[in-house]
Design a protein around this motif. Structure first.
Motif, PDB file in Angstrom:
ATOM      1  N   ARG A 204     -47.945 -10.399   1.863  1.00 56.05           N
ATOM      2  CA  ARG A 204     -47.097  -9.864   2.906  1.00 56.05           C
ATOM      3  C   ARG A 204     -46.553  -8.378   2.906  1.00 56.05           C
ATOM      4  N   PRO A 205     -46.639  -7.341   3.002  1.00 58.26           N
ATOM      5  CA  PRO A 205     -45.748  -6.313   3.225  1.00 58.26           C
ATOM      6  C   PRO A 205     -44.566  -6.183   2.859  1.00 58.26           C
TER       7      PRO A 205
ATOM      8  N   LEU B   3     -41.100  -4.472   1.276  1.00 56.01           N
ATOM      9  CA  LEU B   3     -40.613  -3.100   2.091  1.00 56.01           C
ATOM     10  C   LEU B   3     -39.581  -3.099   0.905  1.00 56.01           C
ATOM     11  N   TRP B   4     -38.718  -1.622   0.595  1.00 57.79           N
ATOM     12  CA  TRP B   4     -37.437  -1.889   0.030  1.00 57.79           C
ATOM     13  C   TRP B   4     -37.671  -2.798  -0.712  1.00 57.79           C
TER      14      TRP B   4
ATOM     15  N   ASN C  30     -39.140 -11.248   1.034  1.00 58.16           N
ATOM     16  CA  ASN C  30     -39.313 -12.162   2.269  1.00 58.16           C
ATOM     17  C   ASN C  30     -40.004 -13.655   0.883  1.00 58.16           C
TER      18      ASN C  30
ATOM     19  N   GLN D 252     -43.766 -21.871   3.595  1.00 60.09           N
ATOM     20  CA  GLN D 252     -43.454 -23.464   4.181  1.00 60.09           C
ATOM     21  C   GLN D 252     -44.010 -24.894   3.623  1.00 60.09           C
TER      22      GLN D 252
ATOM     23  N   ARG E  58     -48.641   0.450   8.569  1.00 60.16           N
ATOM     24  CA  ARG E  58     -48.421  -1.045   7.569  1.00 60.16           C
ATOM     25  C   ARG E  58     -48.622  -0.599   5.985  1.00 60.16           C
TER      26      ARG E  58
ATOM     27  N   MET F  22     -45.484  -4.423  12.422  1.00 61.38           N
ATOM     28  CA  MET F  22     -47.219  -5.399  11.180  1.00 61.38           C
ATOM     29  C   MET F  22     -47.943  -7.062  11.818  1.00 61.38           C
TER      30      MET F  22
ATOM     31  N   LEU G 171     -36.823 -13.945  12.241  1.00 63.61           N
ATOM     32  CA  LEU G 171     -35.624 -13.959  11.056  1.00 63.61           C
ATOM     33  C   LEU G 171     -35.379 -12.847  10.234  1.00 63.61           C
TER      34      LEU G 171
ATOM     35  N   LEU H  92     -34.344  -9.798   7.532  1.00 59.60           N
ATOM     36  CA  LEU H  92     -33.213 -10.144   6.085  1.00 59.60           C
ATOM     37  C   LEU H  92     -32.399  -8.592   6.228  1.00 59.60           C
TER      38      LEU H  92
ATOM     39  N   ILE I  68     -36.293  -6.210   7.486  1.00 64.96           N
ATOM     40  CA  ILE I  68     -37.058  -6.412   8.140  1.00 64.96           C
ATOM     41  C   ILE I  68     -36.975  -7.949   8.761  1.00 64.96           C
TER      42      ILE I  68
ATOM     43  N   VAL J 137     -39.089 -11.706   9.782  1.00 65.09           N
ATOM     44  CA  VAL J 137     -39.947 -12.405   9.878  1.00 65.09           C
ATOM     45  C   VAL J 137     -40.530 -13.479  10.845  1.00 65.09           C
TER      46      VAL J 137
ATOM     47  N   THR K 210     -45.271 -18.518  11.283  1.00 64.51           N
ATOM     48  CA  THR K 210     -46.542 -18.013   9.944  1.00 64.51           C
ATOM     49  C   THR K 210     -44.947 -17.995   8.957  1.00 64.51           C
ATOM     50  N   HIS K 211     -44.162 -17.632   9.093  1.00 62.22           N
ATOM     51  CA  HIS K 211     -42.793 -16.917   7.631  1.00 62.22           C
ATOM     52  C   HIS K 211     -43.516 -15.042   6.921  1.00 62.22           C
ATOM     53  N   LYS K 212     -45.030 -14.724   8.546  1.00 62.80           N
ATOM     54  CA  LYS K 212     -45.501 -13.822   7.555  1.00 62.80           C
ATOM     55  C   LYS K 212     -44.057 -12.053   7.800  1.00 62.80           C
ATOM     56  N   THR K 213     -43.941 -11.059   6.857  1.00 64.03           N
ATOM     57  CA  THR K 213     -43.537  -9.972   7.179  1.00 64.03           C
ATOM     58  C   THR K 213     -43.977  -9.153   8.456  1.00 64.03           C
TER      59      THR K 213
ATOM     60  N   ALA L 105     -40.561  -3.602  10.193  1.00 63.89           N
ATOM     61  CA  ALA L 105     -39.620  -2.964   9.059  1.00 63.89           C
ATOM     62  C   ALA L 105     -39.064  -1.894  10.385  1.00 63.89           C
TER      63      ALA L 105
END
Lengths: 310, 457
Positions: free
Chosen positions: A172-173, A175-176, A180, A184, B112, B366, B378, B380, B441, B443, B447-450, B453
């Motif tokens: 996961r990137p 950032l700042w 995250n 799961q 990215r 990304m 989601l 943040l 960010i 999300v 998948t909960h991937k970031t 941005a």
């Protein structure tokens, strides 16, 4: 007490940046406390985990670390280190959970190729079993990015899938400072609060904060044999090979892991300040000087991390 | 041997906006394709500053000569395929400063990776390969698209120090001085047009070591400091102290050391996003809207004092109020002086705008799947999770020029402008004013991937 023979180099060395490193580490330790339900701090009694513990004391107040300490015991640890681990945990009033590779062997989940095999690699299995048992969702570790190349690529909050695997291509990137931490079911995070510290930073911090360490880190006499450019300690687990000469040398350990794969270096350094100077002058990396198991393949750590190793 | 439980008070700056603070580690990124000599430059910095040790050197040495570029390819997949997958972080120190290099690969998923590395960087070194430049008929230099792209990206992310490193000038022989002058001119013109404040333009040979660690006075007509000497003096991010105080609450600790029950019984920990906080300040709590007065401030390590933007703080309030992780403490601005009184002595404190549920943002995408309007993510913001719906894709940006184009989706690694509707209001400040309040960010809920941005407009 820290009488230095050559103070000039040390005097020029700034340690102001330690404030920023400490601040970042504390920020991450608090983030874990706040963002996860069942975190644990991996605690071996080694210098990196003792530095983390010092930061945790500052983060949460003395005696108030809000997560248990977890140790995966290979059964091949130096007793000076495990004794110190127990002493420190007790002193802090922290909960200490120890899970051992021996137990995994008894359960049959770990099988050794031969009795003398290093158990270091097999810690992954026991660790994942402990994660299952306690349903940990975040494990804080003292790994540093300067230790080796695969670590240099790993995030501070490192996502692991339900098999505990690190997937370098799907990170996961970061950032700042927006971390995250979403999971799961079955997944967890490995969190590395001292990612941005180097071996030198760790020693400077130990010196500045007067952090007590197991005696092995400082100079002592030890029976060793020379093997492939390394000093191999003579123990029950690591007996000399035929033709090798046992010598008593002044040594210290730069890293204290599994006895079967951890070697000391020749040194007269008796204090953290001495070691800061030695580290400055060192021309071999921590792993290069001390680890037998990493020499086999450049990619060995990466492979092990993919398999769930810390 | 006994352990001590005393908490040593570290030297810590209480001054607001100490922009010349060179004691902090400097985080910088290097931009450029592998062929531009980026890996060689990093290798040169590490070797010449003695951050590389003998065993590591031996690993990359063939017939006695170290291949500097090999330090930066860490993963077996990278070595096998000859590509660079992800940002790597590398460290070195001089007697005066510690450095953290965010080594972002240039050609693979550049947006990215670069956004990731640039989001926390204090400086960016943009490599310009002098041997690759084209000279047009008027004797002027055409910059490469990647120079524009990398510069525009780091500028978009507000990396404070941008340095052009014109590399491989040694390969031009006698023409090097004239070439550097022309290239500098072209870089200056481009930077001016794009609104980029350039810290320095340095002629360099990463291979030979000119102007990397040691200055080579007079070489290519340049008399300035080496890259390393410059990096040693660069300020870390200028603290955002001219914006009112804002503080995202990271963690709430029950207060336990005081018998004084007149104060609130909890400490709110976090990092000051903007402004400064000290005892006696009035704050309002977002989103509840309650107000309270700051009763105590300690730094990240529990030492009392005032704390400025960018630093950790623990804040105690004068009364029991409902505050939890994710809330914000914001400057409660005292009623402004008569707005018609333009001769007022003290500048009027600026308040934050009303919290809003409608935001406009630049997005760096990304995810492997494109961003489409209508989806809920989601988001943040500080430590607060909020649902965010993409209402409209305004346009996508040409990453080479930042020109706007109509679009119905934002592709992976692309940048665009979008409008979002939030489930709860946030105190939104443009990213140009605050890197913390102005960034989020996204999300993926599945998948909960970031996935993205966001830089607020």
């Amino acid at each position: 007490m820290n009488a230095m023979t050559e103070p000039t180099h040390f005097d020029r060395l700034s340690n102001q940046h330690l404030d920023a490193l400490e601040e970042e580490t504390i920020f991450i330790l608090r983030e874990v406390a706040a963002a996860f339900e069942r975190p644990a701090l991996l605690f071996s009694g080694g210098k990196d985990s003792l530095v983390m513990l010092k930061c945790a004391e500052k983060a949460f107040g003395v005696g108030r670390i809000p997560y248990p300490l977890l140790m995966i015991d290979t059964g091949h640890n130096f007793h000076e280190v495990t004794d110190f681990r127990d002493f420190r945990a007790k002193e802090l009033g922290a909960e200490l959970i120890v899970r051992s590779v021996e137990d995994s062997m008894a359960r049959g989940t770990v099988r050794l190729a031969h009795p003398g095999e290093s158990r270091n690699v097999h810690q992954s299995v026991t660790l994942l079993e402990a994660i299952d048992e306690f349903r940990f969702d975040a494990l804080i570790g003292g790994a540093r990015r300067d230790e080796e190349k695969a670590r240099a690529k790993e995030r501070i909050f490192s996502h692991r899938d339900s098999f505990g695997q690190w997937q370098p291509k799907a990170q996961r990137p970061e950032l700042w400072t927006l971390f995250n931490t979403r999971l799961q079911p079955g997944e967890h995070f490995r969190v590395f609060p001292i990612s941005n510290w180097t071996e030198l930073d760790v020693w400077q911090y130990i010196e500045r904060e007067k952090i007590a360490l197991p005696s092995l880190y400082y100079t002592h006499k030890r029976d060793v044999v020379e093997r492939k450019g390394l000093l191999v300690p003579v123990t029950e687990l690591t007996p000399p090979k035929e033709g090798e000469t046992i010598e008593s040398r002044d040594v210290r350990f730069r890293t204290v892991g599994d006895i079967t794969c951890t070697c000391p270096v020749e040194s007269l350094a008796a204090t953290a300040a001495d070691i800061v100077i030695e580290t400055l002058a060192a021309d071999v990396s921590e792993r290069g000087a001390t680890r037998m198991d990493d020499k086999t393949s450049e990619a060995s750590m990466e492979k092990r991390k993919k398999d769930g190793y810390f | 041997m006994t352990a001590t439980n005393t908490i040593a008070a570290p030297a810590y700056s209480t001054g607001a906006g100490s922009t010349n603070d060179t004691s902090s580690a400097l985080r910088f990124i290097t931009c450029g394709s592998v062929d531009d000599g980026k890996s060689t430059l990093i290798g040169r910095l590490l070797v010449d500053s003695k951050a590389v040790l003998q065993d590591q050197l031996a690993n990359v040495s063939k017939s006695g000569e170290a291949d500097l570029a090999l330090f930066t390819d860490g993963l077996s997949a990278e070595r096998e395929q000859g590509i660079t997958i992800d940002v790597a972080y590398r460290y070195f120190a001089t007697p005066t400063r510690k450095f953290i290099i965010g080594d972002a690969p240039g050609h693979e998923q550049y947006t990215r990776n670069m956004v990731t590395a640039a989001s926390s960087a204090h400086a960016a070194v943009v490599l310009v390969d002098a041997t690759k430049l084209k000279w047009n008929v008027d004797g002027l230099v055409d910059l490469l698209p990647q120079t524009r792209r990398h510069s525009l990206l780091v500028n978009l992310l507000r990396v404070p120090g941008i340095i052009f490193a014109v590399n491989k000038l040694d390969a031009l022989g006698d023409d090097a001085t004239a070439a550097f002058a022309k290239i500098s001119e072209a870089l200056q013109a481009f930077a001016q047009q794009a609104g980029i404040a350039v810290t320095a333009t340095i002629p360099m040979s990463a291979l030979k070591g000119h102007n990397v660690v040691e200055a080579t006075p007079g070489w290519c007509g340049y008399q300035g400091p080496s890259l390393l000497a410059l990096l040693e003096t660069l300020p870390v991010t200028a603290a955002e102290t001219d914006v009112p105080f804002a503080f995202p609450v990271q963690w709430v600790e029950k207060f336990h050391n005081s018998a004084d029950t007149t104060q609130g019984r909890r400490v709110f920990w976090g990092r000051v996003a903007t402004g400064t906080v000290q005892v006696g300040d009035t704050v309002s709590i977002h989103p509840s809207g309650q107000t309270a007065v700051v009763a105590q401030v300690v730094n990240h390590a529990r030492v009392p004092g005032s704390v400025a933007a960018g630093h950790g703080a623990g804040i105690t309030l004068d009364r029991e109020v409902d505050v939890s992780r994710g809330d914000w403490l914001l400057a409660q601005v005292t009623p402004a002086a008569d707005p018609d009184d333009e001769f007022a002595d003290t500048p009027k404190p600026r308040a934050f705008a009303e919290a809003t549920r409608e935001i406009k943002a630049t997005v760096a995408w990304m995810d492997d799947e494109p961003l489409v309007a209508g989806r809920v993510y989601l988001a943040l913001h500080g430590h607060r999770w909020i649902k965010a719906k993409v209402k409209r894709i305004v346009h996508s940006l040409d990453i080479n020029t930042l020109q706007e184009h109509d679009a119905t989706e934002i592709a992976p690694n692309a940048i665009g402008h979008i409008e979002l509707a939030l489930q709860e209001a946030i105190t939104a400040v443009p990213y140009a004013q605050s890197r913390v309040l102005g960034s989020l960010i996204l999300v993926d809920t599945a998948t909960h991937k970031t996935s993205g941005a966001l830089l607020l407009s």
